[in-house]
Write an enzyme that holds these catalytic residues in place. Sequence first.
Site, PDB file in Angstrom:
ATOM      1  CB  SER A 115      -1.456  20.599   6.237  1.00 43.41           C
ATOM      2  OG  SER A 115      -2.833  20.511   6.500  1.00 43.41           O
ATOM      3  CE  LYS A 133      -3.887  19.735   3.104  1.00 46.18           C
ATOM      4  NZ  LYS A 133      -4.396  20.780   3.994  1.00 46.18           N
ATOM      5  CB  SER A 181      -3.271  24.467   4.292  1.00 46.61           C
ATOM      6  OG  SER A 181      -2.885  23.226   4.845  1.00 46.61           O
ATOM      7  CE  LYS A 190       0.175  22.808   2.899  1.00 47.01           C
ATOM      8  NZ  LYS A 190      -0.120  23.521   4.159  1.00 47.01           N
TER       9      LYS A 190
END
Length: 375
Positions: A64, A67, A119, A224
């Site tokens: 993720s 992202k 997320s 992140k």
Amino acid sequence: MRNYFKIISVTLIIFLLSSNVALANPSKANNKLVIDARAAIAMDKETGVVLYEKNSRELIPMASTTKIMTSLIAINNGNIDEKVTISKKSAAIHGSTVGYKEGEEITIRELLYGLMFKSGNDAAVAIAEGVGGSIEGFLKLMNEYALQIGLRDTHFETPHGLDSENHYTTAYDLALLTTKAKNNEIFNEIVGSKVIDPEKYNFTRGYNNINKLLYQVPEATGVKTGYTGNAGKCLVSSFDVNGHEIVVVTLNCIERWRESKKIFEYVKDHYNYETIAQENQVIDKITLEDNKGEIELLCKENIVIPKKADSKYEVEVVKAENNLPKVISKDMILGHLSIKQDDKVICKVNLYSNTDNNRENLIDKIKNKISSSRK
């Protein structure tokens, strides 16, 4: 700022940075950093200088942390206050989700918080459909922008990062991407926040950031998390180091919180920042042939580099003295500063002409006029 720019030769080294610069904690200067991760890197946000790396060019899935690119593409290409209708595909996506329902209307701004705070894979699909027209259209934007900013070893097959055969990056590329993203005010506001109340932007719900470092480390400024079966636990984080920001990436790292914090502390203990050149400072000059004057070479930005105690630094001025055009315009690139650490180039900065200069004679002008008329 100390005046380092004593010219030694026309195009070669202009100064050596002294080896006795005081560090924040010089007693730790020879410590070796051991990080338990498949790949890791620390990068200075402003200069892109690598401060630590382990397998940083190895191709690896990134879960993720994908992202980061998804959010940046959405910010750069969409109206973030425009509403998107949650599709069946978005509502049905597996993995981590916010829990949006089919038919809900959510602004892209709110989706960005769902994407980066929770997320949300459902947020990623909704953003892709809303900004790119389709997931395929959005992926085209992602991969085009990756090439544009120099991510040579990165390819996106999803907007969320779920495992896919040709979805990969490197720790280096991911850090470079994040340095670009961190220059965006909207991105910074999102990833640096712990909580967003629905009232602030008239959201449908509130969001809490799952990035633990924001709560554990006062100097943490983002970014992140990520996890899939193939990628393992991943984390991209950023920290303030005495007023300067660094990006840390740990990929396939079981103890990602601990190891990322360890890298941050290593940088804080072993590096000091020092100004090399200031914005609009004249660094050198080029003497033109036939006594046609001089061209001053200007640095257009503040150059502040992280310096390590046990390394040798030197800065070289490289000037475009050969084959200079006869017409030189102000702000034309005529050279660069090359900054080296232990004989390895770690940073290059362009130098610009500080004035116009026209050395054309009458014959040159006639030739140019004829050439232009034929086009």
